[in-house]
Scaffold this motif. Sequence first.
Motif, short mmCIF file in Angstrom:
data_model
loop_
_atom_site.label_atom_id
_atom_site.label_comp_id
_atom_site.label_asym_id
_atom_site.label_seq_id
_atom_site.Cartn_x
_atom_site.Cartn_y
_atom_site.Cartn_z
N UNK A 10 0.81 -1.20 0.00
CA UNK A 10 0.00 0.00 0.00
C UNK A 10 0.85 1.26 0.00
N UNK A 11 1.94 1.25 0.77
CA UNK A 11 2.85 2.40 0.81
C UNK A 11 3.49 2.61 -0.56
N UNK A 12 3.93 1.55 -1.16
CA UNK A 12 4.59 1.66 -2.47
C UNK A 12 3.62 2.14 -3.56
N UNK A 13 2.36 1.67 -3.50
CA UNK A 13 1.38 2.13 -4.49
C UNK A 13 1.08 3.61 -4.31
N UNK A 14 0.99 4.04 -3.06
CA UNK A 14 0.76 5.46 -2.79
C UNK A 14 1.94 6.30 -3.27
N UNK A 15 3.15 5.79 -3.07
CA UNK A 15 4.34 6.51 -3.54
C UNK A 15 4.32 6.66 -5.06
N UNK A 16 3.89 5.62 -5.75
CA UNK A 16 3.81 5.70 -7.22
C UNK A 16 2.79 6.73 -7.66
N UNK A 17 1.67 6.80 -6.95
CA UNK A 17 0.64 7.78 -7.29
C UNK A 17 1.16 9.21 -7.10
N UNK A 18 2.06 9.40 -6.15
CA UNK A 18 2.61 10.73 -5.87
C UNK A 18 3.94 10.98 -6.57
N UNK A 19 4.34 10.04 -7.43
CA UNK A 19 5.61 10.16 -8.16
C UNK A 19 6.81 10.26 -7.23
N UNK A 37 11.78 3.51 -1.73
CA UNK A 37 13.01 3.12 -1.04
C UNK A 37 12.92 1.64 -0.68
N UNK A 38 14.06 0.93 -0.58
CA UNK A 38 13.99 -0.48 -0.16
C UNK A 38 13.29 -0.67 1.18
N UNK A 39 13.42 0.32 2.07
CA UNK A 39 12.70 0.29 3.35
C UNK A 39 11.41 1.08 3.17
N UNK A 40 10.27 0.41 3.22
CA UNK A 40 8.99 1.08 2.95
C UNK A 40 8.67 2.15 4.00
N UNK A 41 9.25 2.05 5.21
CA UNK A 41 9.01 3.07 6.21
C UNK A 41 9.71 4.38 5.86
N UNK A 42 10.86 4.29 5.18
CA UNK A 42 11.52 5.49 4.68
C UNK A 42 10.67 6.13 3.59
N UNK A 43 10.09 5.30 2.73
CA UNK A 43 9.19 5.80 1.71
C UNK A 43 7.99 6.49 2.34
N UNK A 44 7.48 5.91 3.43
CA UNK A 44 6.34 6.50 4.12
C UNK A 44 6.69 7.88 4.68
N UNK A 45 7.93 8.06 5.17
CA UNK A 45 8.36 9.37 5.66
C UNK A 45 8.38 10.39 4.52
#
Length: 248
Positions: A136-145, A149-157
């Motif tokens: 879910x985090x990775x899909x949201x990141x793709x939507x926001x361009x 990151x390999x660590x999804x929590x870093x992506x969430x930040x």
Amino acid sequence: MFKRKLTALEYMNPDSLNINDEKCFRELIVWLEDQKIRHYKIEDRGSLKAIDSKDWTSAYKQYLTALNCPVNPNDRPAVVDWLLGLSVRFEYADNAEKYKSETAENVRNRKQSAPKVVNTNPLDALDFQSPEFRDGVNRLAQQLNIACHPDHLVTLKAISKLIRTRLSAEALQNPGEVVHQGKAYPIFEADLGFETGDYVLNNAGKALRLMYIHDLRELQTKINECIVAVQTITANPKTDTRLGKVGR
């Protein structure tokens, strides 16, 4: 250091006791004598209760002598600790039958029978390491361009930072203040200032350098805001013409 004993004795403000405060210290001594120790008769407590009297120290030392207190009267922490211990002992003696039932088993049973607080916050029930949450985090990141990151929590930040800076109510009302217009800075064409011998490392160094400059600018902005706030207070003094002085 006295909180547990004061709480057990039902002292009115166990968290705010300051024995270095003269009035607070004297009030505590009077309260312990009035409510718990009761060594003096009521009519004999006048000199001890006169906490504003210049002779109170003499009455205080006389009181400790009457109690056979083995502690130096000038050692306030030791005196307070001894008086609290004496008060607890008297409190138990006055209510021995009541406290005999307070066994460890009874206390444990009360805790087990206490109502459980149900947390209604759905975020507390999330498993932040589950595959579903990661996807879910990775899909949201793709939507926001946003690059994942390999660590999804870093992506969430990174998602959180973007939402706070670009998608807040203030930012949506004034997008020009957060979304800069114009030609993008040619970061990879800039001079790094040193050479690593590796093209990829050079580009990484340029990116890190730009991020460092951005942090410095943000720090400088906060410093400027502090200076302006201080100047607002100090640069507009009130003038009392009667005194012929300038200042607050």
